[in-house]
Motif scaffolding. Structure first.
Motif, PDB file in Angstrom:
ATOM      1  N   LYS A  16       0.249  -1.425  -0.144  1.00  0.00           N
ATOM      2  CA  LYS A  16       0.366   0.076   0.030  1.00  0.00           C
ATOM      3  C   LYS A  16       0.344   0.975  -0.325  1.00  0.00           C
ATOM      4  O   LYS A  16       1.707   1.314   0.580  1.00  0.00           O
ATOM      5  N   TYR A  17      -0.004   2.924  -0.526  1.00  0.00           N
ATOM      6  CA  TYR A  17       1.223   3.386  -0.806  1.00  0.00           C
ATOM      7  C   TYR A  17      -0.157   4.324   0.451  1.00  0.00           C
ATOM      8  O   TYR A  17      -1.602   4.363   0.479  1.00  0.00           O
ATOM      9  N   TRP A  18       0.495   5.167   1.616  1.00  0.00           N
ATOM     10  CA  TRP A  18      -0.772   6.068   2.443  1.00  0.00           C
ATOM     11  C   TRP A  18       0.927   7.170   3.233  1.00  0.00           C
ATOM     12  O   TRP A  18       1.880   6.339   3.833  1.00  0.00           O
ATOM     13  N   GLY A  19       0.828   7.747   2.688  1.00  0.00           N
ATOM     14  CA  GLY A  19       1.763   9.282   3.300  1.00  0.00           C
ATOM     15  C   GLY A  19       2.810   9.768   2.218  1.00  0.00           C
ATOM     16  O   GLY A  19       2.829   9.237   0.470  1.00  0.00           O
ATOM     17  N   LYS A  20       2.525  11.229   2.249  1.00  0.00           N
ATOM     18  CA  LYS A  20       3.209  11.954   1.679  1.00  0.00           C
ATOM     19  C   LYS A  20       4.351  12.619   1.834  1.00  0.00           C
ATOM     20  O   LYS A  20       4.909  13.216   2.529  1.00  0.00           O
ATOM     21  N   ARG A  21       5.794  12.426   0.936  1.00  0.00           N
ATOM     22  CA  ARG A  21       6.464  12.944   1.439  1.00  0.00           C
ATOM     23  C   ARG A  21       6.784  14.887   1.090  1.00  0.00           C
ATOM     24  O   ARG A  21       7.394  15.175   1.707  1.00  0.00           O
ATOM     25  N   ALA A  25       3.994  18.026  -5.539  1.00  0.00           N
ATOM     26  CA  ALA A  25       4.384  17.584  -5.715  1.00  0.00           C
ATOM     27  C   ALA A  25       3.588  15.695  -6.118  1.00  0.00           C
ATOM     28  O   ALA A  25       4.045  15.214  -6.711  1.00  0.00           O
ATOM     29  N   ASN A  26       3.043  15.761  -5.266  1.00  0.00           N
ATOM     30  CA  ASN A  26       2.770  14.374  -5.058  1.00  0.00           C
ATOM     31  C   ASN A  26       3.320  13.145  -4.530  1.00  0.00           C
ATOM     32  O   ASN A  26       2.386  12.412  -5.454  1.00  0.00           O
ATOM     33  N   LEU A  27       4.539  13.691  -4.098  1.00  0.00           N
ATOM     34  CA  LEU A  27       5.585  12.031  -4.410  1.00  0.00           C
ATOM     35  C   LEU A  27       5.498  11.473  -3.142  1.00  0.00           C
ATOM     36  O   LEU A  27       5.442  12.503  -2.048  1.00  0.00           O
ATOM     37  N   SER A 139      -4.015  12.031  -8.880  1.00  0.00           N
ATOM     38  CA  SER A 139      -3.882  11.162  -8.217  1.00  0.00           C
ATOM     39  C   SER A 139      -2.964  10.759  -8.071  1.00  0.00           C
ATOM     40  O   SER A 139      -2.100  10.201  -9.166  1.00  0.00           O
ATOM     41  N   GLY A 140      -2.239  10.414  -6.730  1.00  0.00           N
ATOM     42  CA  GLY A 140      -1.334   9.708  -6.159  1.00  0.00           C
ATOM     43  C   GLY A 140      -1.291   7.776  -6.942  1.00  0.00           C
ATOM     44  O   GLY A 140       0.346   7.725  -6.954  1.00  0.00           O
ATOM     45  N   SER A 141      -1.753   7.182  -7.057  1.00  0.00           N
ATOM     46  CA  SER A 141      -1.949   5.413  -6.713  1.00  0.00           C
ATOM     47  C   SER A 141      -2.496   4.956  -8.623  1.00  0.00           C
ATOM     48  O   SER A 141      -2.094   4.468  -9.274  1.00  0.00           O
ATOM     49  N   ALA A 142      -2.642   6.717  -9.198  1.00  0.00           N
ATOM     50  CA  ALA A 142      -2.812   6.945 -11.087  1.00  0.00           C
ATOM     51  C   ALA A 142      -2.138   6.151 -11.544  1.00  0.00           C
ATOM     52  O   ALA A 142      -2.274   5.803 -12.666  1.00  0.00           O
ATOM     53  N   PRO A 143      -0.818   6.636 -11.204  1.00  0.00           N
ATOM     54  CA  PRO A 143       0.468   5.893 -12.362  1.00  0.00           C
ATOM     55  C   PRO A 143       0.621   4.520 -12.736  1.00  0.00           C
ATOM     56  O   PRO A 143       0.733   3.789 -13.465  1.00  0.00           O
ATOM     57  N   ARG A 144       0.280   3.819 -11.622  1.00  0.00           N
ATOM     58  CA  ARG A 144      -0.098   2.575 -11.514  1.00  0.00           C
ATOM     59  C   ARG A 144      -1.123   1.957 -12.857  1.00  0.00           C
ATOM     60  O   ARG A 144      -0.696   0.527 -12.762  1.00  0.00           O
ATOM     61  N   SER A 145      -1.973   2.778 -13.122  1.00  0.00           N
ATOM     62  CA  SER A 145      -3.192   2.329 -14.128  1.00  0.00           C
ATOM     63  C   SER A 145      -2.565   2.762 -15.272  1.00  0.00           C
ATOM     64  O   SER A 145      -3.716   2.546 -15.942  1.00  0.00           O
ATOM     65  N   SER A 187      -8.298  10.315   0.523  1.00  0.00           N
ATOM     66  CA  SER A 187      -6.918   9.764   0.567  1.00  0.00           C
ATOM     67  C   SER A 187      -6.262  11.121   1.386  1.00  0.00           C
ATOM     68  O   SER A 187      -4.933  10.806   2.101  1.00  0.00           O
ATOM     69  N   ARG A 188      -5.946  11.861   0.279  1.00  0.00           N
ATOM     70  CA  ARG A 188      -5.182  12.944   0.479  1.00  0.00           C
ATOM     71  C   ARG A 188      -5.375  13.715   2.235  1.00  0.00           C
ATOM     72  O   ARG A 188      -4.821  13.635   2.724  1.00  0.00           O
ATOM     73  N   GLN A 189      -6.717  13.915   2.746  1.00  0.00           N
ATOM     74  CA  GLN A 189      -6.596  14.606   3.983  1.00  0.00           C
ATOM     75  C   GLN A 189      -5.991  13.396   4.708  1.00  0.00           C
ATOM     76  O   GLN A 189      -5.396  13.562   5.811  1.00  0.00           O
TER      77      GLN A 189
HETATM   78  C1  DP6 Z   1      -5.387   3.255   0.734  1.00  0.00           C
HETATM   79  O1  DP6 Z   1      -4.039   8.116  -5.013  1.00  0.00           O
HETATM   80  O2  DP6 Z   1      -6.641   8.104  -4.255  1.00  0.00           O
HETATM   81  O3  DP6 Z   1      -5.748   2.944  -2.309  1.00  0.00           O
HETATM   82  O4  DP6 Z   1      -2.541  10.988  -4.259  1.00  0.00           O
HETATM   83  O5  DP6 Z   1      -4.286  11.691  -2.386  1.00  0.00           O
HETATM   84  O6  DP6 Z   1      -4.425  11.065  -5.100  1.00  0.00           O
HETATM   85  P1  DP6 Z   1      -4.257  10.934  -3.751  1.00  0.00           P
HETATM   86  O7  DP6 Z   1      -4.171   9.610  -2.965  1.00  0.00           O
HETATM   87  P2  DP6 Z   1      -4.698   8.134  -3.582  1.00  0.00           P
HETATM   88  O8  DP6 Z   1      -4.307   7.487  -2.618  1.00  0.00           O
HETATM   89  C2  DP6 Z   1      -4.332   5.247  -2.321  1.00  0.00           C
HETATM   90  C3  DP6 Z   1      -3.856   5.392  -1.444  1.00  0.00           C
HETATM   91  C4  DP6 Z   1      -5.282   3.709  -1.021  1.00  0.00           C
HETATM   92  C5  DP6 Z   1      -3.726   2.275  -1.415  1.00  0.00           C
HETATM   93  C6  DP6 Z   1      -2.682   2.346  -2.703  1.00  0.00           C
HETATM   94  O9  DP6 Z   1      -4.049   2.750  -3.219  1.00  0.00           O
HETATM   95  O10 DP6 Z   1      -1.592   2.571  -2.560  1.00  0.00           O
END
Ligand code: DP6
Length: 324
Positions: A16-21, A25-27, A139-145, A187-189
């Motif tokens: 999972k991705y959770w948290g930004k540095r 830039a949404n990194l 969206s931080g997870s969008a590049p994966r799509s 997610s962002r908040q």
């Molecule tokens: C819990 O990509 O929706 O689904 O970067 O703020 O747009 P932002 O968040 P987003 O976060 C996804 C978080 C998650 C875990 C994941 O998909 O890795």
């Protein structure tokens, strides 16, 4: 100017991705590994039009104001030197903002369509850091799509690469949809709040590379029990980190745990199935494609048939139509 239509599948994170540095830039603070799904897709058409005075966005037939859409369009316009506003129309195969990752498929489809409609080469987009930057900001997870099958997103530069193509492993992901409304905290908040207040945030980030490493090894060996175990562990660590925030952030409901219990019971009976949850109450279940009917049967005891969605590993974002 041209019109282009793109399709992108949702992706579900296994690590999972959770948290930004870097929120601007949404990194991310952590990398992630996900599975892009077929069937659960967003289809988006973009047409730059000299006659338009402002961008227009229609989602599932309803006009919307969405600052993130305009941001993606502005990014593409700046790169391509296009001045015209755009008409965007989008159809989501998944409920919007319900924790089912439609923002990832939506952003990937929008950026890919806009890129092609502006006359840029969509085949080269996934290796272009400017394209990745604007997709990630949406969206931080969008590049994966952008890529199919099993995909890793690296935390340093936000690049994506494929770990296993969509035809490379007969997997299935079933989704038990437990609510239809929007999620309570975006997610962002949620990420900003967790990072600011959870004492478990630093350990979450510190332990994360080991989960990525284990998942990579499991994928290389096509070892589903190992991959499933890493996915459940990463899921629970991410939610533990949110639960320790102040005030706590809890996306799970009672039914979320009922479904997770049922999946554990199924596994105890010898069927390889593993659960994961994101920023919403829904439960997604990873299994071998051959075991999908048994997982569906298990979910059917708890969820109406219409709320069970199913996908297989699917392709990355791609252009499905173009015209003048
Ligand atoms: C819990 O990509 O929706 O689904 O970067 O703020 O747009 P932002 O968040 P987003 O976060 C996804 C978080 C998650 C875990 C994941 O998909 O890795």
């Amino acid at each position: 100017m041209r019109r282009a239509t793109a399709e992108a599948g949702i992706n579900i994170a296994l690590v999972k991705y959770w948290g930004k540095r870097d929120p601007a830039a949404n990194l991310p603070d952590v990398g992630s590994i996900s599975l892009t799904l077929s069937d659960l897709v967003t289809r988006t058409t973009v047409r730059f039009d000299p006659a338009l005075e402002r961008d227009r966005f229609v989602l599932d037939g309803l006009p919307r104001d969405d600052a993130r859409v305009v941001e993606v369009l502005d990014g593409v316009r700046a790169i391509a030197g296009v001045l015209h506003r755009a008409a965007v129309s989008s159809r989501n195969g998944v409920p919007t903002a319900s924790g089912l990752a439609s923002s990832a498929s939506g952003t990937a489809a929008l950026a890919t369509a806009a890129w092609a409609a502006a006359g840029l080469d969509p085949a080269a987009a996934v290796d272009d850091p400017r394209f990745l930057d604007l997709v990630r900001k949406g969206s931080g997870s969008a590049p994966r799509s952008l890529l199919g099958g099993l995909v890793e997103l690296d935390k340093e530069r936000g690049r994506v690469h494929q770990l296993c193509p969509e035809g490379g492993w007969d997997l299935a992901m079933l989704v038990a949809r437990l609510t239809k409304g929007p999620k309570k905290t975006l997610s962002r908040q949620g990420m900003a709040h967790t990072k600011a207040t959870s004492p478990y945030y630093a350990p979450w980030v510190a332990e994360h590379p080991a989960d990525l490493e284990a998942a990579r090894a499991a994928i290389a060996a096509r070892d589903l029990p190992l991959l499933g175990a890493v996915m459940e562990r990463s899921t629970c660590r991410m939610h533990a980190c949110m639960l320790a925030a102040d005030p706590p952030l809890r996306y799970w409901r009672g039914r979320t745990l009922d479904v997770a219990d049922a999946i554990e019971d199924l596994r105890a009976q010898g069927v390889g199935a593993w659960y994961t949850m994101d920023a919403g109450p829904h439960v997604k279940v990873l299994c071998a494609a051959a075991d999908a009917p048994q997982v569906r049967e298990t979910l059917s005891a708890l969820v109406p048939p219409d709320d069970i969605l199913e996908g297989r590993p699917g392709p990355g974002a791609r252009i499905v139509g173009e015209g003048p």
